[in-house]
Design an enzyme around this catalytic site. Structure first.
Site, PDB file in Angstrom:
ATOM      1  N   SER A   1       0.765  -1.134   0.061  1.00 15.40           N
ATOM      2  CA  SER A   1      -0.104  -0.071   0.155  1.00 15.40           C
ATOM      3  C   SER A   1       0.867   1.209   0.032  1.00 15.40           C
ATOM      4  O   SER A   1       1.041   2.132   1.019  1.00 15.40           O
ATOM      5  CB  SER A   1      -0.984   0.069   1.092  1.00 15.40           C
ATOM      6  OG  SER A   1      -0.056   0.148   2.363  1.00 15.40           O
TER       7      SER A   1
ATOM      8  N   HIS B   1      -5.717  -5.316   3.357  1.00 15.82           N
ATOM      9  CA  HIS B   1      -4.991  -6.367   3.842  1.00 15.82           C
ATOM     10  C   HIS B   1      -5.712  -7.500   4.122  1.00 15.82           C
ATOM     11  O   HIS B   1      -5.208  -8.659   4.599  1.00 15.82           O
ATOM     12  CB  HIS B   1      -3.936  -5.740   4.981  1.00 15.82           C
ATOM     13  CG  HIS B   1      -2.886  -5.246   4.547  1.00 15.82           C
ATOM     14  ND1 HIS B   1      -1.867  -4.972   5.504  1.00 15.82           N
ATOM     15  CD2 HIS B   1      -2.557  -4.403   3.394  1.00 15.82           C
ATOM     16  CE1 HIS B   1      -0.883  -4.184   5.007  1.00 15.82           C
ATOM     17  NE2 HIS B   1      -1.297  -3.919   3.518  1.00 15.82           N
TER      18      HIS B   1
ATOM     19  N   GLN C   1      -7.079  -1.019   8.547  1.00 17.77           N
ATOM     20  CA  GLN C   1      -5.924  -2.028   7.937  1.00 17.77           C
ATOM     21  C   GLN C   1      -5.042  -2.761   8.952  1.00 17.77           C
ATOM     22  O   GLN C   1      -4.671  -3.849   8.786  1.00 17.77           O
ATOM     23  CB  GLN C   1      -5.011  -1.116   6.890  1.00 17.77           C
ATOM     24  CG  GLN C   1      -3.932  -2.177   6.462  1.00 17.77           C
ATOM     25  CD  GLN C   1      -3.168  -1.062   5.250  1.00 17.77           C
ATOM     26  OE1 GLN C   1      -3.617  -0.998   4.214  1.00 17.77           O
ATOM     27  NE2 GLN C   1      -1.832  -1.009   5.646  1.00 17.77           N
ATOM     28  N   GLU C   2      -4.603  -2.094  10.013  1.00 20.14           N
ATOM     29  CA  GLU C   2      -3.792  -2.616  10.911  1.00 20.14           C
ATOM     30  C   GLU C   2      -4.310  -2.297  12.296  1.00 20.14           C
ATOM     31  O   GLU C   2      -4.296  -1.030  12.628  1.00 20.14           O
ATOM     32  CB  GLU C   2      -2.224  -2.253  10.698  1.00 20.14           C
ATOM     33  CG  GLU C   2      -1.607  -2.519   9.487  1.00 20.14           C
ATOM     34  CD  GLU C   2      -0.031  -2.139   9.244  1.00 20.14           C
ATOM     35  OE1 GLU C   2       0.404  -1.752  10.335  1.00 20.14           O
ATOM     36  OE2 GLU C   2       0.148  -1.946   8.273  1.00 20.14           O
TER      37      GLU C   2
ATOM     38  N   GLU D   1       2.195  -9.740   7.076  1.00 18.44           N
ATOM     39  CA  GLU D   1       2.943  -9.195   8.192  1.00 18.44           C
ATOM     40  C   GLU D   1       2.788 -10.030   9.313  1.00 18.44           C
ATOM     41  O   GLU D   1       3.074  -9.702  10.491  1.00 18.44           O
ATOM     42  CB  GLU D   1       2.453  -7.558   8.428  1.00 18.44           C
ATOM     43  CG  GLU D   1       2.955  -6.730   7.098  1.00 18.44           C
ATOM     44  CD  GLU D   1       2.529  -5.192   7.617  1.00 18.44           C
ATOM     45  OE1 GLU D   1       1.981  -4.850   8.705  1.00 18.44           O
ATOM     46  OE2 GLU D   1       2.681  -4.302   6.680  1.00 18.44           O
TER      47      GLU D   1
ATOM     48  N   ASP E   1      -3.136   1.518  12.528  1.00 20.24           N
ATOM     49  CA  ASP E   1      -3.022   2.190  11.176  1.00 20.24           C
ATOM     50  C   ASP E   1      -4.134   2.152  10.238  1.00 20.24           C
ATOM     51  O   ASP E   1      -4.555   1.119   9.858  1.00 20.24           O
ATOM     52  CB  ASP E   1      -1.920   1.419  10.125  1.00 20.24           C
ATOM     53  CG  ASP E   1      -1.163   2.155   8.976  1.00 20.24           C
ATOM     54  OD1 ASP E   1      -1.969   3.090   8.640  1.00 20.24           O
ATOM     55  OD2 ASP E   1      -0.470   1.778   8.469  1.00 20.24           O
TER      56      ASP E   1
ATOM     57  N   GLU F   1      -2.379   6.061  12.856  1.00 20.81           N
ATOM     58  CA  GLU F   1      -1.554   6.445  11.717  1.00 20.81           C
ATOM     59  C   GLU F   1      -2.445   6.308  10.467  1.00 20.81           C
ATOM     60  O   GLU F   1      -3.231   5.561  10.486  1.00 20.81           O
ATOM     61  CB  GLU F   1      -0.545   5.058  11.508  1.00 20.81           C
ATOM     62  CG  GLU F   1       0.500   5.113  10.121  1.00 20.81           C
ATOM     63  CD  GLU F   1       1.304   3.821  10.156  1.00 20.81           C
ATOM     64  OE1 GLU F   1       1.718   3.515  10.948  1.00 20.81           O
ATOM     65  OE2 GLU F   1       1.531   3.532   9.033  1.00 20.81           O
TER      66      GLU F   1
ATOM     67  N   ASP G   1       2.330   8.460   7.534  1.00 23.57           N
ATOM     68  CA  ASP G   1       3.290   7.574   6.858  1.00 23.57           C
ATOM     69  C   ASP G   1       3.040   7.857   5.356  1.00 23.57           C
ATOM     70  O   ASP G   1       3.883   8.528   4.907  1.00 23.57           O
ATOM     71  CB  ASP G   1       2.544   6.176   7.135  1.00 23.57           C
ATOM     72  CG  ASP G   1       3.167   4.897   6.068  1.00 23.57           C
ATOM     73  OD1 ASP G   1       4.015   5.318   5.516  1.00 23.57           O
ATOM     74  OD2 ASP G   1       2.577   3.970   6.026  1.00 23.57           O
TER      75      ASP G   1
ATOM     76  N   LYS H   1      10.402   4.963   7.008  1.00 21.81           N
ATOM     77  CA  LYS H   1      10.509   3.729   5.945  1.00 21.81           C
ATOM     78  C   LYS H   1      11.738   4.441   5.150  1.00 21.81           C
ATOM     79  O   LYS H   1      11.537   5.108   3.992  1.00 21.81           O
ATOM     80  CB  LYS H   1       9.338   3.326   5.083  1.00 21.81           C
ATOM     81  CG  LYS H   1       8.140   2.936   5.950  1.00 21.81           C
ATOM     82  CD  LYS H   1       7.072   2.830   5.059  1.00 21.81           C
ATOM     83  CE  LYS H   1       5.910   1.934   5.990  1.00 21.81           C
ATOM     84  NZ  LYS H   1       4.662   2.160   5.258  1.00 21.81           N
TER      85      LYS H   1
ATOM     86  N   HIS I   1       9.074  -1.289   9.207  1.00 22.19           N
ATOM     87  CA  HIS I   1       9.257  -2.248   8.218  1.00 22.19           C
ATOM     88  C   HIS I   1       8.316  -2.108   6.907  1.00 22.19           C
ATOM     89  O   HIS I   1       7.632  -1.161   6.916  1.00 22.19           O
ATOM     90  CB  HIS I   1       8.897  -3.855   8.657  1.00 22.19           C
ATOM     91  CG  HIS I   1       7.400  -4.045   8.826  1.00 22.19           C
ATOM     92  ND1 HIS I   1       6.894  -4.984   9.008  1.00 22.19           N
ATOM     93  CD2 HIS I   1       6.551  -2.909   9.186  1.00 22.19           C
ATOM     94  CE1 HIS I   1       5.518  -4.950   9.325  1.00 22.19           C
ATOM     95  NE2 HIS I   1       5.331  -3.756   9.375  1.00 22.19           N
ATOM     96  N   ARG I   2       8.417  -2.869   5.725  1.00 20.42           N
ATOM     97  CA  ARG I   2       7.360  -2.920   4.678  1.00 20.42           C
ATOM     98  C   ARG I   2       6.462  -4.051   4.552  1.00 20.42           C
ATOM     99  O   ARG I   2       7.143  -4.984   5.519  1.00 20.42           O
ATOM    100  CB  ARG I   2       7.999  -2.676   3.284  1.00 20.42           C
ATOM    101  CG  ARG I   2       9.047  -1.350   3.120  1.00 20.42           C
ATOM    102  CD  ARG I   2       8.044   0.018   3.536  1.00 20.42           C
ATOM    103  NE  ARG I   2       6.841  -0.019   2.675  1.00 20.42           N
ATOM    104  CZ  ARG I   2       6.764   1.139   1.803  1.00 20.42           C
ATOM    105  NH1 ARG I   2       7.545   1.844   1.539  1.00 20.42           N
ATOM    106  NH2 ARG I   2       5.402   1.130   1.209  1.00 20.42           N
ATOM    107  N   SER I   3       5.633  -4.196   3.950  1.00 20.43           N
ATOM    108  CA  SER I   3       4.749  -5.599   4.042  1.00 20.43           C
ATOM    109  C   SER I   3       5.446  -6.519   3.360  1.00 20.43           C
ATOM    110  O   SER I   3       5.491  -7.805   3.563  1.00 20.43           O
ATOM    111  CB  SER I   3       3.494  -5.263   3.399  1.00 20.43           C
ATOM    112  OG  SER I   3       3.659  -4.665   2.188  1.00 20.43           O
TER     113      SER I   3
ATOM    114  N   LYS J   1       7.845  -0.310  14.337  1.00 22.66           N
ATOM    115  CA  LYS J   1       6.695  -1.232  14.086  1.00 22.66           C
ATOM    116  C   LYS J   1       7.235  -2.035  13.087  1.00 22.66           C
ATOM    117  O   LYS J   1       7.623  -1.717  11.771  1.00 22.66           O
ATOM    118  CB  LYS J   1       5.609  -0.191  13.366  1.00 22.66           C
ATOM    119  CG  LYS J   1       4.873  -0.760  12.328  1.00 22.66           C
ATOM    120  CD  LYS J   1       3.818   0.354  11.968  1.00 22.66           C
ATOM    121  CE  LYS J   1       3.474  -0.066  10.291  1.00 22.66           C
ATOM    122  NZ  LYS J   1       2.268   0.731   9.942  1.00 22.66           N
TER     123      LYS J   1
END
Ligand code: PGA
Ligand code: ZN
Length: 419
Positions: free
Chosen positions: A40, A152, A160-161, A202, A239, A280, A307, A332, A360-362, A383
């Site tokens: 994303s 996701h 999303q998270e 993730e 997030d 986020e 982000d 990131k 991190h990234r996915s 994260k």
């Protein structure tokens, strides 16, 4: 002095190609770095170049490998590896575009990180100490994504998270224990209710739930079932990734359409009902006015993290500081493409007292650079996914090992959220 630079096409945690770079120095030391990849991604991120065509479904990075080996390497050979700023400046000039679209942010970042690792090895220092010097003293609070909705997952959850935040722990290792025990309690709860326990990119679960509140209720219950106190031992972070909800000026949640202000009012309710400490991407990446309202409404109560809004880009962060639209940034490395620009982004936000959450990234690899980066900069928060899947756990494990080998470091705890 740099003697050799070699790029290789490797695979990331989704089985897609990515870039690894090896830098060898005259003194015999050498180091590797590996580049992550988002799904994303924000529209304003530095560009990840891919080959196109049929190979790997178009996702190959052989052109990027050639850019490193044939364009970048000849220029950097013979230069001092510890001149990170100078190296990165040359990478920017060699690329020459605003969004690093010629050579690729994936080419630039692989080289930038590998040069940094090689320099640290040459000084015989762990990366966090090389980068942070005697000032590096803080182990971060982990923000662990354990439950997914939005793009996701295919359930009725908009956010999303959903992350657990064990800030009440006394040490980093205790925080990881709390996180793991909560994660397993959550898995038990899902099983009992006949819900899916397969994990996403993730490492978080993506069960079929009836909405965002059900997800939040499950998390509070999981924390309690692990014998922990919600909000005191373990808090929550979200997030929203609101870009994905944004359509022509408003936000779509389920069948409802909400204005930015209505969405902010909904966040206000959630914050009252649940122990949420961080939010986020509550609004979309170009909704600067909405963000200003968001910060006015909630900025005193919780951490508001940009982000996709900031994409680790010093000029977008400067606008955010000027317009006072948030109080924290997500960091990131591959959103901006060099180590030096990332460090500049972190310095800018720290000067204003904003928080930085290293992320991190996915799509990830076994690379653990971000673990050292968070310690070096005392960012206080990282994260990097669930306490499951080795490419996620690699970062947490690196921090557990840093904690064990360097007893002078302190766990950030709740201090990480104080402003
Ligand atoms: P990405 O997602 O790495 O796929 O961009 C993570 C996030 O939105 O923070
Ligand atoms: Zn995000």
């Amino acid at each position: 002095t740099i003697r050799q630079i070699q790029a290789v096409e490797i695979l990331d945690s989704r089985g897609n190609p990515t870039v690894a770079v090896r830098v060898g120095l005259e003194d015999g030391t050498e180091a590797w770095a590996r580049v992550p990849s988002g799904a994303s991604t924000g529209a304003h991120e530095a560009v990840e170049v891919r080959d196109g065509g049929r190979r790997y479904g178009g996702k190959g990075v052989l052109n990027v490998i050639r850019h490193v080996n044939d364009v970048i390497a000849p220029v950097l050979l013979g230069q001092a590896a510890h001149h990170q700023d100078g190296i990165d400046q040359q990478l920017l000039e060699l690329d020459g575009t605003q969004q690093k679209s010629r050579l690729g942010a994936n080419a630039l970042l692989g080289v930038s990180m590998a040069v940094m690792h090689a320099a640290a090895a040459s000084f015989q220092q762990p990366l966090y100490r090389y980068l942070g010097g005697v000032q590096a003293r803080t182990l971060p609070v982990p923000l662990l994504n354990v439950l997914n909705g939005g793009a996701h997952a295919d359930n009725n959850v908009d956010i999303q998270e959903f992350m657990i935040v064990p800030a009440g722990a006394g040490t980093f290792s205790e925080a990881m224990q709390m996180a793991s025990e909560t994660y397993h309690a959550l898995k038990g709860l899902l099983k009992e209710r006949g819900l899916r326990t397969a994990v996403g990119d993730e490492g978080g679960f993506a069960p079929d739930l009836n909405g965002d509140r059900e997800a939040l209720d499950l998390l509070v219950e999981a924390i309690q079932r692990a014998g922990l106190r919600p909000g005191e031992d373990v808090a929550l972070a979200l997030d929203v990734a609101a870009n994905e909800l944004y359509h022509q000026g408003s936000y779509r949640l389920g069948d409802e359409t909400k204005s930015a202000d209505a969405l902010i009012a909904w966040y206000q309710e959630l914050i009252k009902a649940y122990p949420i400490v961080s939010l986020e991407d509550g609004l979309s990446e170009d909704d600067w006015d909405g963000w200003k309202h968001l910060n006015q409404a909630l900025g005193q109560q919780i951490q508001l993290v940009g982000d996709d809004l900031f994409v680790t880009n010093p000029s977008r962060i400067q606008r955010g500081l000027d317009e006072d639209v948030a109080n924290a940034v997500l960091i990131k490395l591959n959103q901006i493409g060099t180590v030096s620009e990332t460090l500049e982004a972190m310095r800018m936000t720290a000067r204003r007292g904003w928080r930085a959450v290293v992320s991190h990234r996915s799509g990830e690899t076994e690379d653990t650079t971000i673990a050292d980066l968070t310690v070096a900069t005392n960012s206080g928060q990282i994260k990097t996914g669930a306490p499951a899947r080795s490419e996620r756990v690699a970062k947490y494990n690196r921090l557990l090992m840093i904690e064990a080998q360097d007893t002078g470091l302190e766990f950030a705890g709740w201090e990480a959220f104080r402003r």
